[in-house]
Design a protein around this motif. Structure first.
Motif, mmCIF file in Angstrom:
data_model
loop_
_atom_site.group_PDB
_atom_site.id
_atom_site.type_symbol
_atom_site.label_atom_id
_atom_site.label_comp_id
_atom_site.label_asym_id
_atom_site.label_seq_id
_atom_site.Cartn_x
_atom_site.Cartn_y
_atom_site.Cartn_z
ATOM 1 N N ARG A 225 41.669 55.857 22.489
ATOM 2 C CA ARG A 225 42.962 56.102 21.852
ATOM 3 C C ARG A 225 44.083 55.502 22.698
ATOM 4 N N ILE A 226 44.004 55.714 23.994
ATOM 5 C CA ILE A 226 45.038 55.203 24.893
ATOM 6 C C ILE A 226 45.047 53.684 24.891
ATOM 7 N N VAL B 215 48.842 49.370 25.831
ATOM 8 C CA VAL B 215 48.024 48.305 26.421
ATOM 9 C C VAL B 215 48.170 47.074 25.531
ATOM 10 N N ALA B 216 48.564 45.960 26.100
ATOM 11 C CA ALA B 216 48.806 44.744 25.328
ATOM 12 C C ALA B 216 47.549 44.316 24.569
ATOM 13 N N GLU C 213 44.523 43.272 38.603
ATOM 14 C CA GLU C 213 45.839 43.907 38.696
ATOM 15 C C GLU C 213 46.202 44.614 37.396
ATOM 16 N N GLU C 214 45.843 44.002 36.267
ATOM 17 C CA GLU C 214 46.157 44.602 34.968
ATOM 18 C C GLU C 214 45.386 45.907 34.766
ATOM 19 N N ILE C 215 44.127 45.943 35.165
ATOM 20 C CA ILE C 215 43.330 47.163 35.032
ATOM 21 C C ILE C 215 43.953 48.284 35.852
ATOM 22 N N VAL C 216 44.320 47.988 37.091
ATOM 23 C CA VAL C 216 44.962 48.996 37.943
ATOM 24 C C VAL C 216 46.264 49.466 37.317
ATOM 25 N N ALA C 217 47.070 48.528 36.825
ATOM 26 C CA ALA C 217 48.376 48.876 36.262
ATOM 27 C C ALA C 217 48.233 49.792 35.050
#
Length: 278
Positions: free
Chosen positions: A64-65, A5-6, A128-132
């Motif tokens: 963690r992810i 995750v950026a 969109e970022e949350i879904v991705a």
């Protein structure tokens, strides 16, 4: 360093704030109780025995992810996959694909809803970022049929809400456990927060209110959340034993050095664990 995750992702902001994490899991606790696959959560007996402990265990994996580097995040996902695979092997049947998607979908839904209730409306690129991000988690686990956009997720989410929720004896028992572990003062607050964040279908099935009574308090909290009194109020939402863990949810966690647990008899996979025959 490469991240799953950026560092500037909205997902890190959401999952790096104790307020939103607690609201996410208030909503998830409501929806889990109605899911037609909730019997899987009862199979090991750990959820009803310690729902708050299981909440923080799940939060730990999620963070963690979100905050680890790519390799660390993938190890966390693979460890989750190994745990699920071990439970499936012990029970002798597979968790349905739709049940895996339900969990991803509700994490997306309550990440969006909690942030918008507590902070501000999200932009289309942020949604969109949350879904991705969560769909990348699902892809790593080998879950089929995942959406590729926010619009696709909304359509799939609506279908899941219509088809996969129903009250059951598990629903009644889970709420009994929530009340037992939270106590008579915190339990009504949980239900009020749930009424504020869950969709109308969940609210109706659980006979929740709309949580409208919390809105003035939330408006005040948004203006005072850096003050000591608001920090105390947030810590008071859960029993004293969990207050240090609540405070630890604010900001990015320290680097994870300890190994992830792998269930007895299960090998942590190096990639997706789902069988291609499912």
């Amino acid at each position: 360093m490469t991240y799953f995750v950026a560092p500037d992702s909205i997902v890190r902001r959401i999952w790096g704030t104790a307020d939103t994490v607690l609201f996410i899991f208030a909503g998830a606790a409501a929806e889990f109780a109605l899911n037609k696959a909730v019997d899987w959560l009862y199979f090991t007996g750990r959820l009803p025995a310690d729902p708050l402990g299981r909440l923080f265990s799940t939060v730990d994996y999620a963070r963690r992810i979100v905050f680890a580097d790519r390799a660390g995040a993938e190890r966390a996902i693979d460890a989750m996959a190994a745990i699920h695979a071990a439970v499936e092997a012990k029970r002798g049947q597979a968790i349905p694909d739709w049940a895996y998607r339900d969990v991803l979908f509700l994490l997306i839904a309550y990440s969006i809803r909690a942030f918008e209730v507590l902070e501000r409306p999200l932009t289309d690129p942020e949604r969109e970022e949350i879904v991705a991000v969560f769909c990348r988690v699902g892809q790593r686990m080998g879950i089929p049929g995942l959406p590729t956009s926010y619009a696709e997720w909304r359509a799939a989410r609506a279908q899941h809400l219509a088809e996969h929720l129903a009250p059951s004896p598990y629903t009644t028992d889970l709420y009994r456990q929530y009340r037992r572990h939270l106590g008579p003062l915190r339990y009504p607050l949980l239900r009020a927060v749930q009424g504020l964040v869950v969709p109308p279908a969940v609210r109706a099935l659980l006979h929740l209110g709309t949580g409208a009574g919390l809105r003035p308090a939330l408006a005040l909290y948004q203006h005072t959340k850096q003050l000591a009194i608001s920090q105390w109020a947030k810590s008071a939402l859960l029993p004293a034993a969990y207050r240090a863990r609540i405070r630890a949810l604010d900001g990015a966690p320290a680097a994870y050095a300890e190994p992830l647990p792998t269930p007895t008899g299960a090998r942590c996979p190096v990639g997706p664990h789902r069988s291609p025959t499912r």
